[in-house]
Design a protein around this motif. Sequence first.
Motif, short mmCIF file in Angstrom:
data_model
loop_
_atom_site.label_atom_id
_atom_site.label_comp_id
_atom_site.label_asym_id
_atom_site.label_seq_id
_atom_site.Cartn_x
_atom_site.Cartn_y
_atom_site.Cartn_z
N PHE A 193 59.21 20.63 66.55
CA PHE A 193 59.32 20.07 65.21
C PHE A 193 58.72 18.67 65.07
CE2 PHE A 193 62.59 23.34 65.44
CZ PHE A 193 62.38 24.02 64.25
N TYR A 233 63.50 22.08 57.34
CA TYR A 233 63.55 23.52 57.07
C TYR A 233 63.58 23.73 55.56
CZ TYR A 233 68.55 22.86 56.09
OH TYR A 233 69.74 22.44 55.57
N SER A 253 61.29 27.56 59.06
CA SER A 253 60.36 26.45 59.21
C SER A 253 58.95 26.97 58.96
CB SER A 253 60.44 25.85 60.61
OG SER A 253 59.39 24.92 60.81
N LYS A 303 52.10 23.17 60.66
CA LYS A 303 52.70 23.82 59.51
C LYS A 303 51.71 24.77 58.85
CE LYS A 303 55.95 20.10 58.42
NZ LYS A 303 56.38 19.11 57.40
#
Length: 223
Positions: free
Chosen positions: A88, A16, A73, A103
């Motif tokens: 994740f 994070y 995130s 991402k």
Amino acid sequence: SSVPRSSMSGRTGVAYTEWRWTLPRELTHAQNVTLAQDLLDASFGTTHPYVWAFHDPPAADGGSQPHVHVLFSARTVDGVERTAVQFFKRWNAAHPERGGAQKDPRFSHFGAVKRERVLYTDIVNLHLAQHGHPARLHPDRLDVRGFERTPEPRLLPSDSNAFKHHGVITEGLQVVLDHRATHASERETEQGQARAYWAQREIELGLSRGMDRKDAVTRIRAD
């Protein structure tokens, strides 16, 4: 100050990132909460997981110190059903459903920090203007704007608490006070630059007096 960054890394990368947004003293507690919500919506919307906290403690000078901490995130909520653990994990381009969420490069590309500073500045200036306050922010560093000086030293909590609770000016606090006094004459010039920046920025964004705040935030976010 805007979006200072820190991050928590794990075996597979950054888990994070933390940002801290300083909010204007000119606004009330409730107005700053609304400002914070606009910042969060503009930065993350419903596409990135985040948690946040609003703090408004007394400052060493007796005024307020409103600010927001947000942990988020860069992984994107893309509609694929995943458990919290899977979300994740590493992104699988060939089979997205087998890996974690991808991402968003918006948070890591060259120029990302400046982009977020501009977004932060625009939304804070919007709220200051709509509540009738003349103060404005400018997203550029002071040296870029022609002010050659070292940044103001950061106070330790012990320096701040010594003054707040006992009226004691520590050596660290005195350094900060001296720094502010030395550069006090530059404040109006800085504000003049910031007001000129925002006047031009309003034109670029197509903002007008009396525009609904949500519509204005949408325009800022889309820029």
